[in-house]
Design an enzyme around this catalytic site. Structure first.
Site, PDB file in Angstrom:
ATOM      1  N   ASP A  27       0.865  -1.043  -0.034  1.00 60.15           N
ATOM      2  CA  ASP A  27       0.068   0.036  -0.066  1.00 60.15           C
ATOM      3  C   ASP A  27       0.912   1.317   0.098  1.00 60.15           C
ATOM      4  O   ASP A  27       1.864   1.301   0.664  1.00 60.15           O
ATOM      5  CB  ASP A  27      -0.647  -0.061   1.195  1.00 60.15           C
ATOM      6  CG  ASP A  27      -2.003   0.851   1.125  1.00 60.15           C
ATOM      7  OD1 ASP A  27      -2.414   1.555  -0.257  1.00 60.15           O
ATOM      8  OD2 ASP A  27      -2.847   1.148   2.229  1.00 60.15           O
ATOM      9  N   ASN A  75     -10.455  -2.547  -5.924  1.00 68.36           N
ATOM     10  CA  ASN A  75      -9.547  -1.758  -6.992  1.00 68.36           C
ATOM     11  C   ASN A  75     -10.319  -1.528  -8.455  1.00 68.36           C
ATOM     12  O   ASN A  75      -9.885  -0.709  -8.974  1.00 68.36           O
ATOM     13  CB  ASN A  75      -8.413  -2.396  -7.123  1.00 68.36           C
ATOM     14  CG  ASN A  75      -7.494  -2.202  -5.662  1.00 68.36           C
ATOM     15  OD1 ASN A  75      -6.380  -3.032  -5.572  1.00 68.36           O
ATOM     16  ND2 ASN A  75      -7.689  -0.936  -5.029  1.00 68.36           N
TER      17      ASN A  75
HETATM   18  C1  FPP Z   1      -1.555   0.164  -3.513  1.00 70.05           C
HETATM   19  O1  FPP Z   1      -1.146   1.573  -3.495  1.00 70.05           O
HETATM   20  C2  FPP Z   1      -0.947  -0.523  -4.599  1.00 70.05           C
HETATM   21  C3  FPP Z   1      -1.760  -1.123  -5.522  1.00 70.05           C
HETATM   22  C4  FPP Z   1      -3.243  -1.267  -5.377  1.00 70.05           C
HETATM   23  C5  FPP Z   1      -1.280  -1.957  -6.478  1.00 70.05           C
HETATM   24  C6  FPP Z   1       0.182  -2.760  -6.387  1.00 70.05           C
HETATM   25  C7  FPP Z   1       0.832  -3.178  -7.841  1.00 70.05           C
HETATM   26  C8  FPP Z   1       2.177  -2.918  -7.700  1.00 70.05           C
HETATM   27  C9  FPP Z   1       3.137  -2.944  -6.482  1.00 70.05           C
HETATM   28  C10 FPP Z   1       2.584  -3.057  -9.154  1.00 70.05           C
HETATM   29  C11 FPP Z   1       2.512  -4.366 -10.051  1.00 70.05           C
HETATM   30  C12 FPP Z   1       2.431  -5.489  -9.011  1.00 70.05           C
HETATM   31  C13 FPP Z   1       2.894  -6.926  -9.602  1.00 70.05           C
HETATM   32  C14 FPP Z   1       3.007  -8.083  -8.512  1.00 70.05           C
HETATM   33  C15 FPP Z   1       3.925  -7.122 -10.659  1.00 70.05           C
HETATM   34  P1  FPP Z   1      -2.225   2.534  -3.617  1.00 70.05           P
HETATM   35  O2  FPP Z   1      -2.578   2.715  -5.226  1.00 70.05           O
HETATM   36  O3  FPP Z   1      -3.613   2.181  -2.872  1.00 70.05           O
HETATM   37  O4  FPP Z   1      -1.585   3.804  -3.075  1.00 70.05           O
HETATM   38  P2  FPP Z   1      -2.188   4.917  -2.051  1.00 70.05           P
HETATM   39  O5  FPP Z   1      -3.132   4.257  -1.025  1.00 70.05           O
HETATM   40  O6  FPP Z   1      -1.134   5.664  -1.559  1.00 70.05           O
HETATM   41  O7  FPP Z   1      -3.343   5.591  -3.001  1.00 70.05           O
END
Ligand code: FPP
Length: 253
Positions: A27, A75
């Site tokens: 996150d 998501n």
């Molecule tokens: C959460 O941060 C992250 C995600 C919903 C996506 C995770 C994806 C990756 C790390 C990239 C691809 C993964 C793989 C396994 C190849 P957020 O967007 O919720 O951040 P925020 O809470 O600060 O808005």
């Protein structure tokens, strides 16, 4: 930083007391990008680097299962350009990393409603899962379009069908039987769950499987995570006393 300092936690870890399975709620990609004045997708791209760091750290030390919450059922409600960018990033990353997974004897696995993924993403994922299926060092599971309540609901439906088909009878069922119907039936429950970015909640992730899991919540944002952070999480886990409802005296006698 000296290499001695960099290895501080790695060297402190007791190798005979490793968690077998670590689960991670990645996150903070969006907030990390915002802090740099960049679009959220920039955060996801840098999140991939942290995925690599986490995978390497776990494989090197001897963790057998690593499960990453990469995309939740919720998501899908994000702006469509972000969802599209994340799906494309997955295709790119999986395609690019499959050789590394092979070289390091890591098996790729996925849980979630995979049929809801765009076909390009699903096909790339299925190809990588097939190519790595005989690897034995570590299983890397991506939770994609995953929701734990949905997983449990599907498990109940399958159970009800098996009951109707007289494949199971009620007298033989116990709480452990439920595990056999989950998508994680072949994976031990995680001993450790890590969530980055300072949020202290489980967000519909592995609800059944985390009954006795130790939690670590860190304020670091996911793209800031490196190998040494992972070693520090494992070290912190090893300082905990896991009592499973017993007393400390019972555990230590
Ligand atoms: C959460 O941060 C992250 C995600 C919903 C996506 C995770 C994806 C990756 C790390 C990239 C691809 C993964 C793989 C396994 C190849 P957020 O967007 O919720 O951040 P925020 O809470 O600060 O808005």
């Amino acid at each position: 930083m000296s290499s001695l300092y960099q290895n501080k936690y790695k060297d402190l870890i007791e190798l005979n007391n490793l968690p077998e399975h670590i689960a991670v709620i990645m996150d903070g990609n969006g907030r990390w990008a915002k802090k740099q004045g960049k679009p959220r997708v920039f955060g996801h791209k840098n999140g991939v680097k942290a995925v690599r760091e986490a995978t390497e750290a776990c494989a090197e030390i001897g963790i057998k299962y690593l499960t990453l919450y990469a995309f939740s059922t919720e998501n899908w409600n994000r702006p469509s350009f972000e969802v599209t960018a994340l799906m494309e990033l997955l295709v790119l990353t999986i395609g690019r990393e499959v050789k590394t997974l092979q070289k390091n004897n890591i098996r790729l696995n996925a849980i979630g409603n995979l049929s809801s993924l765009p076909s390009k993403t699903r096909i790339e994922l299925e190809k990588a899962i097939e190519a790595t299926k005989n690897n034995t060092r570590m299983t890397l599971t991506l939770a994609l379009s995953y929701g734990s309540r949905e997983e449990i609901f599907e498990a109940f439906l399958k159970m009800a069908q098996d009951f109707k088909d007289e494949k199971i009878n009620l007298q033989e069922l116990n709480p452990e039987s439920i595990k056999n119907y989950l998508q994680t039936s072949q994976i031990p429950d995680p001993e450790l769950l890590i969530r980055t970015s300072g949020e202290c909640r489980v967000s519909n992730f592995l609800l059944w499987q985390i009954a006795y899991t130790e939690f670590i919540f860190t304020d670091k944002l996911w793209p800031e995570i490196g190998k040494e952070d992972f070693y520090s999480f494992i070290y912190q886990y090893q300082q905990r006393e896991r009592r499973f409802g017993k007393t400390s005296e019972q555990i230590n006698s």
